[in-house]
Design an enzyme around this catalytic site. Structure first.
Site, PDB file in Angstrom:
ATOM      1  CB  SER A  38      -0.965   0.022   1.179  1.00  0.00           C
ATOM      2  OG  SER A  38      -0.263   0.177   2.386  1.00  0.00           O
ATOM      3  CE  LYS A  90      -2.703   2.489   4.666  1.00  0.00           C
ATOM      4  NZ  LYS A  90      -2.285   1.451   3.782  1.00  0.00           N
TER       5      LYS A  90
END
Length: 169
Positions: A38, A90
């Site tokens: 990701s 993230k």
């Protein structure tokens, strides 16, 4: 009698080292693995190699937590809002008061005490586009350096997607 004393001294030393180690990882810094793709290409640019997965390991500094001192482009580790047992990593795209343009052409204002996070690889990232802004209280620290594997040791670069954020006035 001497061996009992030696054993006790060793036990005290290892317990002290353990307590110091726990304090450091809890309060100041820790090293965490980055799993999955990701955040590729920032982390794990080659997830499928002949040797298996070589997950990057990153240094997480926790001094930023004292006053939630984050900025656009920081990469953070946080607890998933949908599964508190899972930690995610993230990039911060928006901070409190910012207006964020979503891929669905919606515009969202980030509430106080929250931030908007996204993975660098939107195809395989579950992030704020899925669960919305996350509370800053879920953040565990900021990724500063890739420390493993040795050929990838470097500072974590701050990047912000263009034309997605309008800072608060």
């Amino acid at each position: 009698m001497g061996s009992g004393s030696l054993l006790w001294n060793l036990t005290k030393k290892y317990l002290t080292a353990g307590v110091i180690g726990l304090t450091i990882t809890d309060r100041f810094a820790s090293i965490v693995p980055v799993r999955g793709g990701s955040m590729s290409p920032t982390f794990n640019p080659r997830t499928n190699t002949g040797l298996g997965s070589l997950d990057d390991r990153v240094l997480i500094e926790k001094f930023c937590l004292a006053k939630y001192n984050f900025s656009h482009g920081d990469v953070v580790v946080f607890r998933s809002p949908s599964d508190h047992k899972q930690k995610l990593i993230k990039r911060i795209i928006g901070l409190p008061g910012d207006w964020i343009g979503t891929p669905q052409n919606d515009v969202i204002k980030i509430p106080e005490g929250h931030c908007w996070v996204e993975g660098d690889n939107p195809v395989s990232s579950m992030d704020s586009r899925t669960f919305g802004p996350i509370p800053l209280g879920l953040v565990h620290g900021r990724a500063t350096t890739i420390v493993w594997p040795p050929q990838r040791i470097c500072q974590v670069e701050k990047r912000i997607p263009r034309d997605r954020v309008s800072p608060s006035a």
